[in-house]
Design an enzyme around this catalytic site. Structure first.
Site, PDB file in Angstrom:
ATOM      1  N   TYR A  99      -1.846  -6.605 -15.290  1.00  0.00           N
ATOM      2  CA  TYR A  99      -2.535  -7.608 -15.453  1.00  0.00           C
ATOM      3  C   TYR A  99      -3.899  -8.209 -16.677  1.00  0.00           C
ATOM      4  O   TYR A  99      -3.850  -9.016 -17.229  1.00  0.00           O
ATOM      5  CB  TYR A  99      -3.488  -8.419 -14.125  1.00  0.00           C
ATOM      6  CG  TYR A  99      -2.889  -8.535 -12.777  1.00  0.00           C
ATOM      7  CD1 TYR A  99      -1.792 -10.145 -12.837  1.00  0.00           C
ATOM      8  CD2 TYR A  99      -2.374  -7.962 -12.193  1.00  0.00           C
ATOM      9  CE1 TYR A  99      -0.957  -9.909 -11.985  1.00  0.00           C
ATOM     10  CE2 TYR A  99      -1.354  -8.308 -11.090  1.00  0.00           C
ATOM     11  CZ  TYR A  99      -0.634  -9.320 -11.444  1.00  0.00           C
ATOM     12  OH  TYR A  99       0.131  -9.733 -10.381  1.00  0.00           O
ATOM     13  N   GLU A 198      15.746   9.533   5.336  1.00  0.00           N
ATOM     14  CA  GLU A 198      15.742   8.201   3.434  1.00  0.00           C
ATOM     15  C   GLU A 198      14.718   6.821   4.836  1.00  0.00           C
ATOM     16  O   GLU A 198      14.057   6.457   3.381  1.00  0.00           O
ATOM     17  CB  GLU A 198      16.860   7.546   3.683  1.00  0.00           C
ATOM     18  CG  GLU A 198      16.982   7.001   2.413  1.00  0.00           C
ATOM     19  CD  GLU A 198      18.257   6.397   2.001  1.00  0.00           C
ATOM     20  OE1 GLU A 198      18.916   7.459   2.169  1.00  0.00           O
ATOM     21  OE2 GLU A 198      18.713   5.452   1.981  1.00  0.00           O
ATOM     22  N   ASP A 250      21.157   8.743   4.250  1.00  0.00           N
ATOM     23  CA  ASP A 250      22.231   7.536   4.331  1.00  0.00           C
ATOM     24  C   ASP A 250      23.564   8.165   4.205  1.00  0.00           C
ATOM     25  O   ASP A 250      23.426   9.005   2.703  1.00  0.00           O
ATOM     26  CB  ASP A 250      22.125   6.249   3.848  1.00  0.00           C
ATOM     27  CG  ASP A 250      21.756   5.529   4.772  1.00  0.00           C
ATOM     28  OD1 ASP A 250      21.009   5.937   5.935  1.00  0.00           O
ATOM     29  OD2 ASP A 250      21.150   4.431   4.410  1.00  0.00           O
TER      30      ASP A 250
END
Ligand SMILES: Nc1ncnc2c1ncn2[C@@H]1O[C@H](COP(=O)(O)OP(=O)(O)OP(=O)(O)O)[C@@H](O)[C@H]1O
Ligand SMILES: [Mg+2]
Lengths: 365, 706
Positions: A99, A198, A250
């Site tokens: 910013y 995970e 996974d």
């Protein structure tokens, strides 16, 4: 992390970057910034450290295209900004810097990804860490549950003692973004191994089933691609507490990559692999065999998945035989499966059957 | 005709009369009125303002009232009834000329259809300028006597809605069984297309429901005050003649001798040619035409083919002209890019014709569908039978992929947010059927269209390339003018050092010559200002000759030239530049007088010299030669035509003159003349001093517009 760097050292290495540009312009040529190639083609195994680091390939970013020239200008703005923060004894988040760059005119960033990447570039070129630059990430830290005791220095500068089983709620202990010794101490533990998980759903399932107590495990939720602090705390627990790290993800190409970043180092942060990677970490599952052996509900690989797997075949981090076999098997079967597909056999199946069997293979239960 | 026979006539011919469906009938009625209005205005040299209204008739779901009004010359009072009430009363039945109306059936057909389907008469108001009052009357058909009848005829002042007197014009109100709808085949689309090819016309359109509320409409204001060039009537050319017409000409001729018959009735027949034809047909030169028999006429037709006959003149054609096509397209389609071209007129089997093509990229046009095809024959929109039309086939035959348009499989209509306008102007457009919906196959016409389409394709390709180059140049300029100085400043501030000199860094980074061109309309001076600036960002001095395209034609002039240039070829101006040292830049500016705003919005710069210029194209000398050749061929063509004009002037008197005394015949009958259309004439023989004389432009497509 980069022990022994004084602020003078940091400023001097940052000036080195500006110096390169100035020298080039004095010679009448386009200013440049030289940095290692940050792709899988340029990561090499460092035998001494046991992790993957950037190799010798260098790329020169020179100001002959508008894009690169803008990058150089931005880098200079960051350098100036870091110097100002060091002088003022302040720090800022990467987001804040993004910013603040709004006011940098032609040096402002298009998006935060650009500013993050450039901060990383500077780390790499100067061999400093972003902590040296007084820049903090907003990365979502991980959470931990299990009988592990930690000292964390709070905002008032006082050390707080937290047990990640007795002093926390169901969501566990939130790992801060800075896990270095000045901020966090590993006090003691009564577990046999750490399991990094995970997905939040699986983490919560193991917590609810009391897996941490039954199996004397420390559980850590990775939240997808693990943040630097997550990988760093895993490494510290592995080194300081001497605990094995097992990784439960996974069964798809992206999980393979998550594992590689934990065990061998991520391509993006290969310059600091020795701080972040835990070479002894083991991949517990879901493996390509598991999908067949446990007859798990699976999905077809997408084109992107197939591309990713093919890329992994030539990734030096997956060069060993077991990984090559896993990847090829997944390509052959064309299937992937989620951790939570184990629920096919009931909610307790993962803690009663799957994990015990897998851990037994590793000699951990 | 009895009533039965009128109905029969209609039944039999309703397809080619255009009244075969209720949806089509209203389009036909509007088309017949508008065609007539445009023809009449063009002939009388008025800028047309045409208003069309369609009203749904209360209580009759399948009836419409069509009102059309123009500001044309009006119809002389004694001719009104014949115009609207009898078939084959066209003003130009025996002449050959490119006009919309050809047969003299059009508006009478509307009156008949109206009466047959609703029993109503057509209300007509007509006012000619020199009379104080207008004629108001109703026209119908006396079905017993088979003739037009008028009723309620009166002479009155004619006022518009504001209460002002209308000086001249025609208004037609006809009720008919018909259905109004929108779509590809609709009154709206017909008027939209008409407005595109008639940029000099103002057309407004309103549709009202039973309650009188406006439910549809459009406004296409005039965008140019330039009327189409008046077309000359020409006599038929022997090569386009059919046996029937030849026999009719023979029968109706009042010439005494065959030689004068041939020379006066047909274009291109010189004295020598006439004698040659008659000798081959074994017809005596002194025979009276009316005595020539059918077999002899056949022989005459055969002889026409064996003898060299000068091609017909082509100034009988009325092309829209590339700049006006661009305007017309831009008024109907909000555009990003337009390229248009008008080819030089040519002749195919005795018929002069000319093709024009425009390619426009629209802002809100669908990108994934086929491009919109806008077909026209003699400025008349063709809305039916797209697939079977030569004009469509011409578009399909071009390999559009080469030019940057999506053209799956290289077949069919290309895809993209674009429209292709394709116009055939000819004294004899051959249609596939009497309904005049599709142009029939013709190799020569197809060939001309392909050349034109390829040229607009090249325009598109070079536009795309240029946009890319321009983007690149813009980036480089930003890099060295903005970013580099900022880097230098920041670096020096961080290190506390002096800023390095940037000039050598800049030429190192750019290492190229850049050229930027701009085109602007100057509203104060009413000129189009063009300029280009060349920057030498290389370490070495550079020397170039620069050439810019401009729409060279009659009435357009280069003024305010900042540096004196020279004409290189048609539409190509050349400036020999001084040596440009490294780091320096130079600007050339000029203005174009005679254009209006929006006519010319982008030009192209070519260069001769070593090394590349980003933003300009290396001049293709071969292409230049071709341009020159075409140009010279054009001049020769003009030359030939004007010779014919002279001869025409003295017809009759020349009848008895010996062939060799006919000073023009040597030029006229040069053996090259047949192949003239492809620029094959010996360029060296063209008169050099006439080189500023310009015919129809062949080079018109120099990137018009963005
Ligand atoms: N609006 C009008 N203003 C002036 N004259 C007109 C107008 N409408 C028709 N005419 C005259 O009437 C003649 C006959 O018109 P009509 O439409 O019947 O035949 P055409 O236009 O010659 O041929 P086509 O059958 O192809 O339309 C025209 O040639 C023209 O001279
Ligand atoms: Mg007509």
């Amino acid at each position: 992390m980069s022990e022994g760097k004084t602020t003078d050292d940091v400023v001097e290495s940052l000036h080195g970057v500006a110096q390169e540009m100035h020298d080039r312009m004095l010679k009448g040529t386009a200013p440049t910034m030289t940095l290692p190639v940050r792709t899988k083609k340029n990561i090499e195994f460092d035998k001494r450290l046991g992790v993957y680091k950037y190799g010798k390939k260098r790329t020169v970013r020179d100001a002959t295209s508008l894009r690169s020239a803008r990058q150089l200008l931005r880098a200079l703005h960051i350098i100036e900004f870091i110097e100002e923060m060091i002088d003022a004894g302040k720090s800022s988040t990467l987001r804040e810097m993004y910013y603040i760059s709004e006011g940098w005119g032609h040096g402002k960033f298009g998006n935060q990804n650009e500013s993050n990447n450039l901060a990383e570039d500077l780390e790499i070129v100067t061999k400093c860490m972003r902590e040296d630059f007084k820049l903090r990430p907003e990365e979502d830290g991980s959470r931990m549950i299990g009988n592990m005791t930690i000292n964390e220095r709070n905002r008032r500068g006082e050390w707080m003692r937290i047990n990640a089983r007795d002093d926390v709620g169901d969501s566990g202990y939130g790992v801060p973004y800075n896990v270095e010794s000045e901020k966090l101490e590993l006090v003691e533990h009564d577990v046999d191994f750490i399991m990094a998980i995970e997905t939040g759903g699986m983490f919560d399932r193991l917590v609810e089933n009391g897996f941490d107590e039954d199996f004397r495990a420390g559980l850590l939720h990775l939240k997808g691609q693990p943040a630097r602090s997550t990988r760093r705390i895993l490494k510290r627990m592995n080194e300081e507490w001497n605990l094995p790290i097992v990784v439960f993800l996974d069964g798809d190409p992206w999980s393979f990559r998550i594992f590689a970043s934990i065990a061998y180092g991520a391509i993006k942060t290969a310059h600091i692999s020795e701080y972040l990677a835990t070479p002894s970490a083991t991949y517990l599952g879901i493996t390509a065999d598991d999908i067949l052996a446990y007859d798990l509900p699976s999905d077809d690989l997408s084109n992107k998945d197939i591309e990713a797997l093919k890329a992994e075949l030539t990734d030096p981090r997956f060069a060993d035989g077991w990984w090559q076999q896993q990847i090829k098997m997944m390509l052959d079967t064309g299937k992937k499966a989620e951790q939570q597909s184990l629920a096919k056999y009931g909610l307790d199946y993962v803690t009663d059957t799957y994990l015990p069997e897998k851990l037994a293979d590793l000699g951990l239960s | 005709m009895q009533q039965a026979s009128i109905s029969e006539f209609f039944e039999k011919n309703k397809h080619f009369l255009g009244f075969d469906t209720l949806q089509r009938s209203i389009i036909t009625a509007v088309k017949e009125s508008v065609d007539n209005s445009l023809d009449a205005c063009e002939e009388a040299r008025y800028l047309p303002t045409i208003e069309i209204e369609i009203h749904k008739v209360p209580g009759k779901s399948d009836e419409l009232l069509m009102i059309s009004q123009d500001n044309g010359p009006g119809i002389p009072p004694d001719a009104i009834t014949r115009v609207f009430g009898s078939l084959l009363f066209g003003s130009r039945f025996h002449t050959i000329r490119q006009t919309r109306g050809q047969q003299g059936i059009g508006i009478t057909g509307v009156v008949m259809y109206s009466q047959l389907t609703t029993g109503k008469h057509t209300h007509v108001i007509s006012k000619v300028e020199k009379e104080a009052t207008a004629v108001h009357l109703n026209i119908g058909l006396d079905t017993k006597k088979n003739k037009a009848i008028s009723s309620n005829r009166k002479r009155e002042h004619w006022f518009n809605a504001e209460g002002e007197l209308i000086p001249h014009g025609v208004r037609v109100e006809a009720r008919m069984k018909a259905k109004y709808q929108r779509g590809k085949q609709s009154v709206y689309q017909y008027l939209r297309m008409t407005s595109i090819v008639n940029p000099h016309a103002s057309i407004s359109f309103r549709v009202f429901d039973e309650g009188g509320a406006v439910i549809d409409g459009g406004d296409w204001p005039r965008v140019t005050d330039v009327l189409p060039t008046p077309v000359k009537e020409i006599r038929p050319h022997p090569h386009g003649l059919e046996i029937g017409s030849l026999q009719r000409f023979l029968r109706e001729s009042d010439e005494r001798k065959m030689t004068s018959f041939l020379r006066r009735n047909f274009s291109g027949v010189s004295m020598r040619a006439a004698r040659d034809i008659l000798a081959r047909a074994e017809i005596d030169e002194a025979r009276r035409p009316t005595t020539v028999k059918a077999e002899e006429a056949q022989g005459l037709l055969a002889a026409f083919r064996q003898v060299r006959i000068m091609p017909p003149p082509t100034d009988c054609l009325s092309p829209i002209e590339d700049l006006l096509i661009k305007k017309g397209l831009s008024k109907a389609i909000d555009s990003r890019f337009v390229s248009t071209i008008t080819r030089s007129p040519t002749v195919a089997s005795g018929n002069p014709f000319q093709v024009e093509v425009g390619l426009i990229f629209g802002i809100d046009m669908p990108a994934d569908g086929p491009v919109e095809v806008l077909r026209f024959a003699n400025r008349v929109p063709l809305m039916y039978q797209q697939g079977g039309c030569l004009l469509t086939k011409a578009i399909e035959s071009v390999d559009w992929k080469k030019y940057g348009l999506d053209h799956p499989g290289g077949r069919g209509i290309p895809k993209g947010p674009a429209a292709i306008l394709i116009h055939l102007a000819s004294t004899n457009v051959q249609f596939t059927s009497e309904a005049k919906e599709a142009v029939s196959d013709n190799e020569e016409v197809l060939g001309e269209f392909r050349l034109a389409l390829q040229e607009v394709g090249r325009g598109l390709r070079s536009h795309k390339r240029k946009s890319k180059q321009r983007e690149k140049a813009k980036e480089k300029f930003e890099l060295v003018n903005v970013i580099l100085p900022a880097i230098s400043e920041k670096v020096s501030a961080i290190l506390g050092r002096e800023e390095p000199p940037l000039a050598p860094v800049i030429s190192n980074i750019m290492n190229a010559v850049f050229l930027e061109e701009t085109t602007e309309w100057d509203p104060a001076e009413k000129v189009t200002r063009c300029s280009f600036q060349m920057f030498n960002y290389t370490p070495r001095p550079r020397q170039y000759t620069l050439l810019a395209t401009w729409p060279e034609r009659e009435g357009i002039e280069i003024v305010d030239e900042s540096r004196e240039g020279k004409r290189e070829a048609k539409g190509l101006r050349k400036w020999k530049m001084d040596t440009l040292p490294p780091g320096e830049n130079v600007t050339v500016s000029f203005a174009l007088d005679g254009l209006t705003k929006g006519d010319w919005t982008e030009f192209e710069v070519f260069f001769r010299g070593a090394g590349d210029i980003i933003g300009a194209t290396k001049l293709d000398e071969k292409l230049l030669e071709e341009i020159r050749r075409e140009e010279e061929a054009g001049i020769e063509r003009q030359d030939l035509l004007s010779t014919e004009g002279d001869e025409e002037f003295s017809t009759g008197e020349l009848d008895e003159v010996a062939p060799d005394a006919d000073g023009t015949s040597a030029v006229v009958q040069s053996p090259d003349e047949e192949s003239r259309a492809d620029g094959g004439a010996d360029a060296e023989t063209a008169q050099r001093e006439a080189s500023e004389v310009t015919g129809q432009s062949n080079l018109n497509d120099w990137r018009v517009g963005e």
